[in-house]
Design a protein around this motif. Structure first.
Motif, PDB file in Angstrom:
ATOM      1  N   LYS A 126      13.167 111.074 -83.714  1.00  0.00           N
ATOM      2  CA  LYS A 126      13.348 112.255 -84.563  1.00  0.00           C
ATOM      3  C   LYS A 126      12.200 113.213 -84.290  1.00  0.00           C
ATOM      4  O   LYS A 126      11.307 112.907 -83.499  1.00  0.00           O
ATOM      5  CB  LYS A 126      13.402 111.874 -86.044  1.00  0.00           C
ATOM      6  CG  LYS A 126      12.191 111.130 -86.559  1.00  0.00           C
ATOM      7  CD  LYS A 126      12.403 110.715 -87.998  1.00  0.00           C
ATOM      8  CE  LYS A 126      11.318 109.775 -88.452  1.00  0.00           C
ATOM      9  NZ  LYS A 126      11.541 109.286 -89.800  1.00  0.00           N
ATOM     10  N   ALA A 127      12.212 114.365 -84.924  1.00  0.00           N
ATOM     11  CA  ALA A 127      11.176 115.372 -84.687  1.00  0.00           C
ATOM     12  C   ALA A 127       9.894 115.008 -85.431  1.00  0.00           C
ATOM     13  O   ALA A 127       9.939 114.527 -86.564  1.00  0.00           O
ATOM     14  CB  ALA A 127      11.669 116.741 -85.122  1.00  0.00           C
ATOM     15  N   CYS A 176      10.339 116.202 -80.065  1.00  0.00           N
ATOM     16  CA  CYS A 176      11.728 115.930 -80.436  1.00  0.00           C
ATOM     17  C   CYS A 176      12.363 115.108 -79.313  1.00  0.00           C
ATOM     18  O   CYS A 176      11.941 115.191 -78.159  1.00  0.00           O
ATOM     19  CB  CYS A 176      12.508 117.210 -80.738  1.00  0.00           C
ATOM     20  SG  CYS A 176      13.068 118.140 -79.313  1.00  0.00           S
ATOM     21  N   PRO A 177      13.365 114.293 -79.650  1.00  0.00           N
ATOM     22  CA  PRO A 177      13.983 113.421 -78.642  1.00  0.00           C
ATOM     23  C   PRO A 177      14.613 114.214 -77.490  1.00  0.00           C
ATOM     24  O   PRO A 177      15.105 115.323 -77.684  1.00  0.00           O
ATOM     25  CB  PRO A 177      15.073 112.687 -79.429  1.00  0.00           C
ATOM     26  CG  PRO A 177      14.676 112.816 -80.858  1.00  0.00           C
ATOM     27  CD  PRO A 177      13.933 114.108 -80.982  1.00  0.00           C
ATOM     28  N   GLN A 184      10.385 109.440 -74.217  1.00  0.00           N
ATOM     29  CA  GLN A 184      11.742 109.998 -74.241  1.00  0.00           C
ATOM     30  C   GLN A 184      11.804 111.217 -75.172  1.00  0.00           C
ATOM     31  O   GLN A 184      12.711 111.340 -75.993  1.00  0.00           O
ATOM     32  CB  GLN A 184      12.766 108.934 -74.673  1.00  0.00           C
ATOM     33  CG  GLN A 184      12.950 107.814 -73.662  1.00  0.00           C
ATOM     34  CD  GLN A 184      13.655 108.319 -72.417  1.00  0.00           C
ATOM     35  OE1 GLN A 184      14.776 108.796 -72.491  1.00  0.00           O
ATOM     36  NE2 GLN A 184      12.999 108.228 -71.275  1.00  0.00           N
ATOM     37  N   ALA A 185      10.813 112.115 -75.016  1.00  0.00           N
ATOM     38  CA  ALA A 185      10.722 113.256 -75.920  1.00  0.00           C
ATOM     39  C   ALA A 185      10.294 114.518 -75.190  1.00  0.00           C
ATOM     40  O   ALA A 185       9.589 114.467 -74.190  1.00  0.00           O
ATOM     41  CB  ALA A 185       9.724 112.964 -77.036  1.00  0.00           C
ATOM     42  N   TYR A 186      10.733 115.647 -75.742  1.00  0.00           N
ATOM     43  CA  TYR A 186      10.165 116.937 -75.376  1.00  0.00           C
ATOM     44  C   TYR A 186       8.911 117.116 -76.202  1.00  0.00           C
ATOM     45  O   TYR A 186       8.838 116.649 -77.355  1.00  0.00           O
ATOM     46  CB  TYR A 186      11.124 118.081 -75.698  1.00  0.00           C
ATOM     47  CG  TYR A 186      12.354 118.129 -74.836  1.00  0.00           C
ATOM     48  CD1 TYR A 186      12.267 118.458 -73.485  1.00  0.00           C
ATOM     49  CD2 TYR A 186      13.613 117.877 -75.377  1.00  0.00           C
ATOM     50  CE1 TYR A 186      13.403 118.515 -72.696  1.00  0.00           C
ATOM     51  CE2 TYR A 186      14.743 117.940 -74.597  1.00  0.00           C
ATOM     52  CZ  TYR A 186      14.643 118.253 -73.257  1.00  0.00           C
ATOM     53  OH  TYR A 186      15.760 118.315 -72.485  1.00  0.00           O
ATOM     54  N   MET A 187       7.915 117.792 -75.635  1.00  0.00           N
ATOM     55  CA  MET A 187       6.673 118.014 -76.370  1.00  0.00           C
ATOM     56  C   MET A 187       6.231 119.462 -76.189  1.00  0.00           C
ATOM     57  O   MET A 187       6.339 120.025 -75.099  1.00  0.00           O
ATOM     58  CB  MET A 187       5.570 117.079 -75.878  1.00  0.00           C
ATOM     59  CG  MET A 187       4.270 117.257 -76.640  1.00  0.00           C
ATOM     60  SD  MET A 187       3.020 116.009 -76.249  1.00  0.00           S
ATOM     61  CE  MET A 187       2.556 116.517 -74.619  1.00  0.00           C
ATOM     62  N   LEU A 188       5.730 120.038 -77.276  1.00  0.00           N
ATOM     63  CA  LEU A 188       5.158 121.377 -77.262  1.00  0.00           C
ATOM     64  C   LEU A 188       3.763 121.290 -77.862  1.00  0.00           C
ATOM     65  O   LEU A 188       3.617 121.056 -79.062  1.00  0.00           O
ATOM     66  CB  LEU A 188       6.025 122.354 -78.069  1.00  0.00           C
ATOM     67  CG  LEU A 188       5.522 123.791 -78.172  1.00  0.00           C
ATOM     68  CD1 LEU A 188       5.464 124.445 -76.793  1.00  0.00           C
ATOM     69  CD2 LEU A 188       6.417 124.591 -79.103  1.00  0.00           C
TER      70      LEU A 188
END
Length: 132
Positions: A38-39, A72-73, A112-116
């Motif tokens: 989840k986020a 977020c995934p 397994q996530a996007y990261m900012l």
């Protein structure tokens, strides 16, 4: 005036009501990356700059920079991070913000996530120890 020792907890409490995201304290040097489902927004202190002429006063004046890493995934659209970033900016507007900076969105296969990666800098009076 802000209690410097409680700033991360204060920030987490103030932005803790963002829909669809869990706000947590950043824990560096984690041994094993965990798959993101989840986020998340992970808040931590990155840097503090105090003005030297304030040393003899009971408070210090200067800049505090917090890291706010958004996750977020991968199964979500990466634009969800942009929406989450926008909500973060609204949640911190009560602080005396001098800058908010982001890096490019990246994908991490271990989690397994996007990261900012984001930094939030604000200028204020700070107390150390005790209550404000």
């Amino acid at each position: 005036m802000i209690n410097a020792e409680k700033i991360v907890d204060d920030m987490i409490n103030n932005i803790g009501n963002i829909e669809n995201a869990k706000i947590i304290r950043a824990y560096p040097n984690k041994d094993k990356p965990t798959k993101i489902t989840k986020a998340y927004i992970a808040i931590g202190i990155k840097e503090m700059k105090l003005e030297p002429y304030q040393i003899d006063y009971p408070y210090k004046t200067g800049e505090l920079t917090l890291s706010a890493d958004l996750f977020c995934p991968l199964k979500w659209d990466s634009s969800e991070l942009t929406k989450l970033f926008s909500k973060l900016c609204i949640a911190v507007e009560k602080y005396n913000i001098t800058s908010i900076k982001t890096e490019n969105i990246t994908a991490d296969m271990n989690t397994q996530a996007y990261m900012l990666k984001t930094t939030i800098t604000f200028y204020n009076k700070f107390v150390f120890g005790g209550d404000e």
